[in-house]
Design a protein around this motif. Structure first.
Motif, short mmCIF file in Angstrom:
data_model
loop_
_atom_site.label_atom_id
_atom_site.label_comp_id
_atom_site.label_asym_id
_atom_site.label_seq_id
_atom_site.Cartn_x
_atom_site.Cartn_y
_atom_site.Cartn_z
N GLY A 197 184.41 43.18 43.39
CA GLY A 197 183.55 42.30 44.17
C GLY A 197 183.58 42.62 45.64
O GLY A 197 182.54 42.65 46.31
N VAL A 198 184.78 42.87 46.17
CA VAL A 198 184.90 43.20 47.59
C VAL A 198 184.19 44.51 47.89
O VAL A 198 183.52 44.66 48.93
N ASP A 199 184.30 45.46 47.00
CA ASP A 199 183.66 46.76 47.18
C ASP A 199 182.14 46.64 47.12
O ASP A 199 181.42 47.27 47.90
N GLU A 200 181.64 45.81 46.22
CA GLU A 200 180.21 45.72 45.99
C GLU A 200 179.49 44.84 47.02
O GLU A 200 178.31 45.06 47.33
N ALA A 201 180.18 43.84 47.55
CA ALA A 201 179.53 42.84 48.41
C ALA A 201 179.20 43.40 49.79
O ALA A 201 179.90 44.26 50.33
N ASP A 202 178.12 42.86 50.37
CA ASP A 202 177.79 43.15 51.77
C ASP A 202 178.68 42.35 52.71
O ASP A 202 178.92 42.76 53.85
#
Length: 289
Positions: free
Chosen positions: A57-62
């Motif tokens: 999630g951290v990697d994917e989120a803006d």
């Protein structure tokens, strides 16, 4: 920003309502909302939330909206810095120096979608414990790295070096190596200086020194600081980063602290400067009851 991760502290009172309100605001502005899998326990099945592992999630989120206090941000800061993901904090705790919003201001998270924000880069520290030349412990810190005694009735002797040169040698309860962000936390309580975040220095503050000449010091971020701690009267010492569980050190261990490769990125959506926040948060009225 179109993909936003909500990271809630599930132990905070009213966290379910805060998550619901945040999600509704973000989705009404066209954002996709992500949340860690463990947050599914809140039972918000009716909301358009996609659950996934925190790291993904951290990697994917803006961007991330962290619902908690400073401690919640400290726990996620290293992972967020690794991926360059900026954090907007909503204070569900007490003083909340790093959080930008109070619960009554959650509507302002909409500014992530409208572009009405700025991002502050905050220097972090990287710490390693070296034993016989090998790294046996490492961590990053947004606030501070602390060397402290293990036994409440003993003191330890500490030798501080900067780029290999001895700076000070003293006895006491411990030593705090703080980022500018951390100088308003434990370092401040121990009598250290407050440094504005853009200065990017490293503040070193003795804890209850048993030596008259032991004073707080400020170093350039380019310095490599090392600490050796020796037990006095059988005392042992440990190292901790941002209040996480301590790592017990052996005699001869060296703690090496340098500026971390990646900064934490904190989002600001209100037009407040550091000094306005400082006056408010360190006053009696700055703490929530």
């Amino acid at each position: 920003m179109t993909k936003i991760l909500i990271s809630p502290n599930l132990r905070k009172r009213g966290i379910g309502d805060a998550v619901r309100q945040t999600c509704e605001i973000l989705t009404s502005h066209g954002a996709e909302v992500l949340m860690p899998r463990e947050a599914a326990m809140l039972g918000e099945e009716a909301l358009p939330i996609r659950y996934l592992d925190l790291g993904h999630g951290v990697d994917e989120a803006d961007a991330m909206v962290v619902l908690g206090g400073d401690g919640t941000i400290l726990r996620i800061a290293g992972l967020a810095a690794q991926y360059g993901t900026p954090i907007l904090g909503v204070n569900m705790g007490h003083v909340g120096f790093m959080t930008e919003l109070e619960p009554g201001e959650i509507s302002l998270v909409s500014r992530l979608c409208t572009g009405e924000y700025q991002i502050d880069n905050r220097m972090m520290l990287s710490a390693q414990v070296l034993r016989d030349g090998k790294c046996v412990y490492e961590s990053t810190a947004l606030n501070e790295v602390m060397v402290s005694k293990n036994h409440p009735f003993h003191i330890i002797r500490m030798v501080l070096r900067s780029d290999g040169e001895i700076v000070t040698d003293f006895k006491g309860d411990g030593l705090i190596l703080a980022t500018p962000t951390g100088t308003t936390a434990y370092s401040h309580s121990a009598g250290g200086p407050i440094i504005e975040p853009t200065a990017e220095n490293i503040a070193v503050t003795p804890i209850c020194p048993f030596t008259i000449g032991a004073k707080p010091l400020v170093f350039s971020p380019q310095r490599r600081l090392t600490v050796q701690a020796y037990g006095v009267d059988g005392g042992m010492s440990c190292v901790s980063a941002d209040g996480r569980p301590g790592f017990e050190m052996h005699p001869g261990d060296i703690i090496a602290v340098v500026r971390a490769e990646h900064p934490a990125r904190l989002i600001r959506v209100k037009n407040r400067n550091f000094y306005q926040i400082l006056r408010h948060k360190l006053s009696d009225g700055g703490e929530k009851q």
